[in-house]
Design an enzyme around this catalytic site. Structure first.
Site, short mmCIF file in Angstrom:
data_model
loop_
_atom_site.label_atom_id
_atom_site.label_comp_id
_atom_site.label_asym_id
_atom_site.label_seq_id
_atom_site.Cartn_x
_atom_site.Cartn_y
_atom_site.Cartn_z
N HIS A 295 0.80 -1.22 0.00
CA HIS A 295 0.00 0.00 0.00
C HIS A 295 0.84 1.27 0.00
O HIS A 295 0.32 2.34 -0.34
CB HIS A 295 -0.95 0.01 1.20
CG HIS A 295 -2.18 -0.84 0.98
ND1 HIS A 295 -2.18 -2.21 1.17
CD2 HIS A 295 -3.44 -0.52 0.58
CE1 HIS A 295 -3.38 -2.68 0.89
NE2 HIS A 295 -4.15 -1.69 0.53
N GLY A 296 2.06 1.20 0.39
CA GLY A 296 2.87 2.41 0.35
C GLY A 296 4.24 2.21 0.97
O GLY A 296 4.44 1.33 1.81
#
Length: 466
Positions: A322-323
């Site tokens: 996700h990041g």
């Protein structure tokens, strides 16, 4: 370019549909690939080169895997699919995680990697997973090899789901790439689904995002328990309507072009456990990790120790996907803990518990998790979580009450819209009533959403950075 902009709604999309439908059937994939690349390169044309390299490389890997299998060269096929996986992960890792790793090492006093300040190519987390799964499926025999480079490129670059999914597996789209039905009914259903998603994004997510922005910018010392919960509930609903709205628009656009994409959300906020939540949230990502990581590791057909290891790997990967920030890894490990507990012993008690109590547990786990997900700075995250649990802060103040009363109608509407209640009520309406009303409601949603877009400048898209 994003779907919720006047440029897309009134310039790009009409031109694409016109070009697509006036083209002969045999040219439609080529037309799609060209307009897909225009869509992708709208804001950053240089990254088209990266996408074309990715398409070409994985197309060749698929051919090599097939050729090796035809010659019964199993070792060569394994090497080819391994190279494909390494290539895709290296591409994703370089652009998404290089600066994160370099910065983390620098924080430890190890200046061994320069920070390059690279911009993250939009959608790279999605299309690298799609191309990686293609070669794996060809190797497994779950999908046939695609010998037409244009057809394969169309799959990779499909603009409806290019930016934020759903993550498509080639085997699910193979037949549709070769032949798809274009009917008035399917097109109308696509328009309807697109307008629903647009309304969710513009009318609900954007307005809820304004409330979250207030509390995200509030210094920790000024937070209250009511304000902290109000803010994170607003973020939870904003993220859902932002991302599920995009998925609705993607599915709708796909139908306008003759494609049928998988559903990506199934009312996740009615879940009664963390495990159930992830069966309902971002379904395509969960399926990808299940098929290409969890099951190859052994899945749940192993001992408890190995099961815990498998879950640890999957949820660490889910978090960091996700990041490029430590809070995302922590968020993934947070779910690892609860899903592990539910698999080992808690799940059987949740099944016996009253539905309301299990639901309260599920939504509590999810909302607290979103606080970890949303606040990247560790100090700010700690202060926010403390405020949520009433540690060192006031329970309520005038500002919190002001925002509660002002946003209460919006929050109630959003909470109801996040459940199947509205759909159940709609389905009970006689057909002779809803059939003439539906086109009116769809047009109304489009007009009101467009008015909001034209009148306002606040139009963030949260999953753009992933």
């Amino acid at each position: 370019m994003v779907f919720s902009t006047p440029y897309f709604l009134f310039l790009y999309l009409p031109m694409v549909l016109l070009l697509y439908y006036i083209s002969p059937l045999k040219w439609r994939n080529l037309v799609l690939m060209v307009v897909n690349l225009i869509f992708y390169g709208w804001g950053e044309p240089v990254y088209i080169i990266i996408m074309l390299v990715n398409i070409t490389a994985n197309y060749v890997f698929g051919l090599v895997v097939t050729r090796c299998k035809q010659r019964e060269n199993q070792r060569g096929a394994k090497i080819a699919v391994a190279l494909s996986v390494v290539f895709n992960l290296a591409l994703l890792g370089f652009f998404k995680y290089w600066d994160f790793i370099a910065g983390s090492l620098a924080g430890l006093g190890l200046d061994v990697m320069p920070q390059l300040g690279l911009e993250l190519p939009i959608g790279i987390s999605f299309y690298t997973f799609q191309t990686m799964s293609y070669t794996i499926d060809v190797y497994r025999g779950d999908s046939r090899v695609q010998k037409n480079l244009i057809t394969f490129g169309t799959f990779v670059t499909l603009f409806p789901q290019l930016i934020a999914g759903p993550i498509l597996q080639y085997k699910d789209l193979d037949a549709q790439l070769e032949q798809r039905d274009h009917t008035v009914e399917r097109f109308a259903l696509g328009v309807q689904r697109f307008c629903v998603g647009l309304a969710k994004k513009v009318l609900l997510a954007n307005n809820l995002g304004k409330l979250w922005d207030v509390y995200l910018a509030t210094p920790g010392a000024e937070l209250t328990t009511l304000g902290a919960w109000l803010g994170i509930v607003a973020f939870s609903l904003q993220l859902y309507f932002d991302f599920s709205g995009y998925s609705d628009m993607a599915i709708g656009l796909g139908r306008m072009l003759g494609f049928e994409f998988m559903e990506n959300f199934n009312y996740p906020y009615i879940s009664k456990s963390a495990t159930e939540f992830w069966r309902r949230w971002h379904i395509s990502l969960g399926n990808w990790f299940r098929d290409y990581l969890y099951i190859p590791l052994g899945g749940n057909r192993v001992g408890k120790g190995r099961l815990m290891f498998n879950l640890l790997i999957v949820w660490a990967a889910t978090g960091i996907w996700h990041g490029a920030s430590w809070n995302f890894l922590i968020w993934g490990l947070y779910y690892f803990v609860f899903i592990m507990l539910e698999k080992l012993w808690l799940g059987k008690y949740l099944k016996k518990a009253p539905a309301a109590l299990a639901h309260l547990y599920g939504i509590f786990i999810v909302v607290v998790g979103w606080a970890i997900f949303a606040v990247e700075d560790f100090t700010a995250m700690g202060l926010y979580l403390k405020a949520m649990f009433g540690i060192g802060v006031s329970l309520v103040n005038g500002d919190a009450l002001y925002y509660l009363f002002n946003y209460l109608p919006m929050l109630i509407v959003a909470c109801v819209a996040a459940t199947p209640l509205a759909a159940k009520v709609w389905h009970k309406i006689p057909a002779k009533v809803w059939k003439p009303a539906l086109p009116v409601l769809v047009c109304l949603a489009l007009v009101v959403a467009t008015a909001y877009l034209v009148d306002g400048t606040y139009n963030p898209f949260l999953y753009f950075r992933f």
